[in-house]
Design a protein around this motif. Structure first.
Motif, PDB file in Angstrom:
ATOM      1  N   PHE A  76       0.828  -1.203   0.000  1.00  0.00           N
ATOM      2  CA  PHE A  76       0.000   0.000   0.000  1.00  0.00           C
ATOM      3  C   PHE A  76       0.861   1.251   0.000  1.00  0.00           C
ATOM      4  O   PHE A  76       2.063   1.215   0.295  1.00  0.00           O
ATOM      5  N   GLU A  77       0.212   2.359  -0.329  1.00  0.00           N
ATOM      6  CA  GLU A  77       0.839   3.669  -0.215  1.00  0.00           C
ATOM      7  C   GLU A  77       0.009   4.506   0.733  1.00  0.00           C
ATOM      8  O   GLU A  77      -1.210   4.658   0.543  1.00  0.00           O
ATOM      9  N   TYR A  78       0.644   5.029   1.757  1.00  0.00           N
ATOM     10  CA  TYR A  78      -0.026   5.916   2.710  1.00  0.00           C
ATOM     11  C   TYR A  78       0.727   7.231   2.750  1.00  0.00           C
ATOM     12  O   TYR A  78       1.948   7.255   2.954  1.00  0.00           O
ATOM     13  N   ILE A  79       0.022   8.324   2.517  1.00  0.00           N
ATOM     14  CA  ILE A  79       0.614   9.658   2.528  1.00  0.00           C
ATOM     15  C   ILE A  79      -0.142  10.479   3.563  1.00  0.00           C
ATOM     16  O   ILE A  79      -1.323  10.781   3.380  1.00  0.00           O
ATOM     17  N   GLU A  80       0.528  10.814   4.641  1.00  0.00           N
ATOM     18  CA  GLU A  80      -0.155  11.482   5.757  1.00  0.00           C
ATOM     19  C   GLU A  80      -0.685  12.855   5.355  1.00  0.00           C
ATOM     20  O   GLU A  80      -1.804  13.224   5.720  1.00  0.00           O
ATOM     21  N   ASP A  81       0.089  13.608   4.620  1.00  0.00           N
ATOM     22  CA  ASP A  81      -0.372  14.892   4.097  1.00  0.00           C
ATOM     23  C   ASP A  81      -0.326  14.798   2.578  1.00  0.00           C
ATOM     24  O   ASP A  81       0.697  15.072   1.952  1.00  0.00           O
ATOM     25  N   GLY A  82      -1.440  14.371   2.019  1.00  0.00           N
ATOM     26  CA  GLY A  82      -1.466  14.065   0.593  1.00  0.00           C
ATOM     27  C   GLY A  82      -2.365  14.997  -0.205  1.00  0.00           C
ATOM     28  O   GLY A  82      -3.127  15.797   0.351  1.00  0.00           O
ATOM     29  N   LEU A  83      -2.273  14.865  -1.510  1.00  0.00           N
ATOM     30  CA  LEU A  83      -3.093  15.642  -2.431  1.00  0.00           C
ATOM     31  C   LEU A  83      -3.589  14.725  -3.541  1.00  0.00           C
ATOM     32  O   LEU A  83      -2.790  14.027  -4.177  1.00  0.00           O
ATOM     33  N   LEU A  84      -4.886  14.722  -3.738  1.00  0.00           N
ATOM     34  CA  LEU A  84      -5.517  13.931  -4.800  1.00  0.00           C
ATOM     35  C   LEU A  84      -6.045  14.889  -5.852  1.00  0.00           C
ATOM     36  O   LEU A  84      -6.855  15.774  -5.556  1.00  0.00           O
ATOM     37  N   LEU A  85      -5.594  14.713  -7.088  1.00  0.00           N
ATOM     38  CA  LEU A  85      -6.033  15.556  -8.192  1.00  0.00           C
ATOM     39  C   LEU A  85      -6.958  14.766  -9.102  1.00  0.00           C
ATOM     40  O   LEU A  85      -6.623  13.650  -9.528  1.00  0.00           O
ATOM     41  N   VAL A  86      -8.117  15.345  -9.392  1.00  0.00           N
ATOM     42  CA  VAL A  86      -9.140  14.702 -10.216  1.00  0.00           C
ATOM     43  C   VAL A  86      -9.429  15.586 -11.413  1.00  0.00           C
ATOM     44  O   VAL A  86      -9.636  16.803 -11.261  1.00  0.00           O
ATOM     45  N   GLU A  87      -9.441  14.987 -12.599  1.00  0.00           N
ATOM     46  CA  GLU A  87      -9.730  15.748 -13.805  1.00  0.00           C
ATOM     47  C   GLU A  87     -10.627  14.935 -14.724  1.00  0.00           C
ATOM     48  O   GLU A  87     -10.328  13.778 -15.036  1.00  0.00           O
ATOM     49  N   ASN A  88     -11.742  15.539 -15.116  1.00  0.00           N
ATOM     50  CA  ASN A  88     -12.695  14.879 -16.019  1.00  0.00           C
ATOM     51  C   ASN A  88     -13.099  13.500 -15.523  1.00  0.00           C
ATOM     52  O   ASN A  88     -13.202  12.537 -16.295  1.00  0.00           O
ATOM     53  N   GLY A  89     -13.326  13.385 -14.207  1.00  0.00           N
ATOM     54  CA  GLY A  89     -13.829  12.139 -13.633  1.00  0.00           C
ATOM     55  C   GLY A  89     -12.795  11.062 -13.430  1.00  0.00           C
ATOM     56  O   GLY A  89     -13.137   9.937 -13.061  1.00  0.00           O
ATOM     57  N   HIS A  90     -11.512  11.373 -13.640  1.00  0.00           N
ATOM     58  CA  HIS A  90     -10.438  10.393 -13.498  1.00  0.00           C
ATOM     59  C   HIS A  90      -9.342  10.937 -12.572  1.00  0.00           C
ATOM     60  O   HIS A  90      -9.234  12.146 -12.355  1.00  0.00           O
ATOM     61  N   ILE A  91      -8.541  10.019 -12.048  1.00  0.00           N
ATOM     62  CA  ILE A  91      -7.421  10.405 -11.212  1.00  0.00           C
ATOM     63  C   ILE A  91      -6.333  11.016 -12.095  1.00  0.00           C
ATOM     64  O   ILE A  91      -5.846  10.367 -13.024  1.00  0.00           O
ATOM     65  N   ALA A  92      -5.957  12.254 -11.800  1.00  0.00           N
ATOM     66  CA  ALA A  92      -4.867  12.895 -12.523  1.00  0.00           C
ATOM     67  C   ALA A  92      -3.538  12.632 -11.827  1.00  0.00           C
ATOM     68  O   ALA A  92      -2.521  12.400 -12.489  1.00  0.00           O
ATOM     69  N   ALA A  93      -3.557  12.674 -10.479  1.00  0.00           N
ATOM     70  CA  ALA A  93      -2.334  12.418  -9.723  1.00  0.00           C
ATOM     71  C   ALA A  93      -2.690  12.233  -8.261  1.00  0.00           C
ATOM     72  O   ALA A  93      -3.725  12.716  -7.784  1.00  0.00           O
ATOM     73  N   ALA A  94      -1.823  11.527  -7.539  1.00  0.00           N
ATOM     74  CA  ALA A  94      -1.943  11.377  -6.090  1.00  0.00           C
ATOM     75  C   ALA A  94      -0.535  11.389  -5.527  1.00  0.00           C
ATOM     76  O   ALA A  94       0.322  10.615  -5.966  1.00  0.00           O
TER      77      ALA A  94
END
Length: 438
Positions: free
Chosen positions: A24-42
């Motif tokens: 797994f990947e756990y990021i305590e202070d993370g950012l999830l980017l969503v574009e056009n209904g899809h994951i752009a970056a995490a």
């Protein structure tokens, strides 16, 4: 583009294969980017925030946890109104509660009303994908898929096949079941985010001829699914042996009809024989682990360790209304208890894997959902660890991620679900009405 700041947790592989720390990947202070209904970056806030365009709207959920949406691999939407029905085990429960309720789904408007209630409950519990049983009525599937299409959900469902050992109002024939299912496949399968599952309820309610016709559908439409029940209850297994004396075991009733394979999901599997475990593994078939239902109906304890040893894909299923909750968090708690009784330690990492990427793999859609790899569909849930004063108190006494996830998996429920997103759009918010989200 939309941006969400919070802790992020998602799985890259099965903890039993890759090891817990690498799975797994756990990021305590993370950012999830969503574009056009899809994951752009995490990624990490400190790094990824520097790349944010000025116009991007940032939603700050610091202190909360973002997980991929939960995947329920076995559930019955027509049983929504009879959840928590008292006093019976499987076969008597079907006769007393299930069949009378399902007769009402000949009415398309009635079915649509229940479908919307059902989908509201799933969203409130953080579930974004499910493999769902309709009833014998084609209109029950039309109503369900119509409701899902309006919400742009990734769902799998099918019309129940039953040509015997059920009330007349709930039976079809091998030919009519085939014809109705074929028409529904042609109408709904791969339409938007929807997929179809050929759905014999279980062997006792389908003749050998009907099971063969179900196999014919799988041969004609190789990318559709198959869902059914197996080895849930001792009386059920004895009945199958009486009805199918020519078969080696319960699974063989499906195997002889060509119903095993990569997109076949068998719910329960509580009392499998050694040969059945082996055959499920050989055919790359999948299991839905329905802990809450197995406890509620007194069916028995699923042996997750055997599934791990045979390298069989497993997902979690609530099995509403045999299960008494829509919440995948509450099912994690029941799963832990059942495995304790089996002498197998179910870690919270494995539990969250089963409810997300593991469920997606067992439904053969892990290329689309299940984690936060770029390009995947943006189905996710925001979990509030401070949902109640006591949960806040308990989390303040956690020292590791394992402890936090275990508390969430054993004390959590729908109150912890702050918001649920499907294809990047909010479909539930705890502090707003469902009407506001429509």
């Amino acid at each position: 583009m939309q941006a969400y700041r919070a802790s992020l947790l998602h799985f890259l592989d099965d903890p039993d294969k890759l090891g817990e720390t690498d799975s797994f990947e756990y990021i305590e202070d993370g950012l999830l980017l969503v574009e056009n209904g899809h994951i752009a970056a995490a990624g990490h806030w400190k790094e990824l925030s520097k790349q944010l365009p000025e116009h991007v709207s940032l939603v700050d959920h610091c202190g909360k946890l973002i997980s991929p949406g939960f995947v329920d691999t076995h559930i019955h939407y027509p049983q929504t109104e009879m959840i928590a029905a008292y006093g019976e085990q499987l076969l008597q429960w079907l006769e007393t509660y299930t069949f009378p309720v399902e007769e009402q789904f000949a009415d398309a408007d009635y079915a649509l009303g229940i479908a919307n209630c059902f989908l509201d409950q799933l969203a409130a519990c953080g579930t974004t994908t499910a493999m769902v049983f309709g009833t014998v009525h084609p209109q029950s599937v039309d109503a369900f898929f119509s409701a899902c299409e309006r919400r742009n959900l990734r769902m799998i469902a099918g019309k129940v096949l039953m040509d015997r050992n059920a009330p007349e109002a709930l039976t079809d024939t091998p030919d009519s079941g085939y014809d109705d299912s074929r028409a529904l496949i042609e109408k709904w399968h791969n339409r938007g985010r929807l997929r179809y599952a050929v759905t014999p309820r279980f062997s006792p309610t389908s003749s050998p001829e009907q099971l063969k016709r179900a196999g014919q559908l799988l041969a004609e439409f190789p990318d559709v699914y198959m869902q059914t029940h197996i080895a849930e209850n001792h009386d059920e297994i004895a009945w199958v042996k009486e009805l199918f004396p020519q078969c080696e075991h319960y699974l063989d009733t499906y195997d002889q009809a060509g119903l095993l394979g990569r997109r076949s999901v068998f719910a329960h599997c509580v009392h499998l024989e050694d040969a059945e475990w082996k055959r499920l593994a050989e055919t790359h078939s999948n299991i839905s682990f329905c802990a809450a239902s197995n406890l509620f109906l007194g069916s028995g304890l699923f042996n997750l360790k055997r599934a791990v040893e045979h390298n069989i894909c497993v997902g979690m299923g609530t099995d509403v209304g045999g299960g008494n909750t829509f919440s995948m968090l509450q099912n994690m708690a029941d799963a832990y208890k059942t495995q304790q009784l089996n002498g197998y330690e179910l870690t919270p990492f494995k539990a969250f894997y089963l409810a997300t990427l593991g469920g997606a793999r067992s439904l053969d859609c892990d290329d689309l959902i299940g984690n936060f790899l770029p390009g995947k569909e943006a189905d996710f849930v925001i979990l509030d660890k401070q949902a109640t004063p006591f949960l806040d108190f308990r989390f303040r006494h956690c020292n590791t991620l394992l402890e936090e996830l275990f508390v969430l998996a054993t004390l959590g429920d729908d109150r912890n679900v702050l918001a649920t997103y499907a294809a990047g759009k909010a479909i539930h918010h705890r502090d707003k009405t469902n009407e506001a989200m429509a």
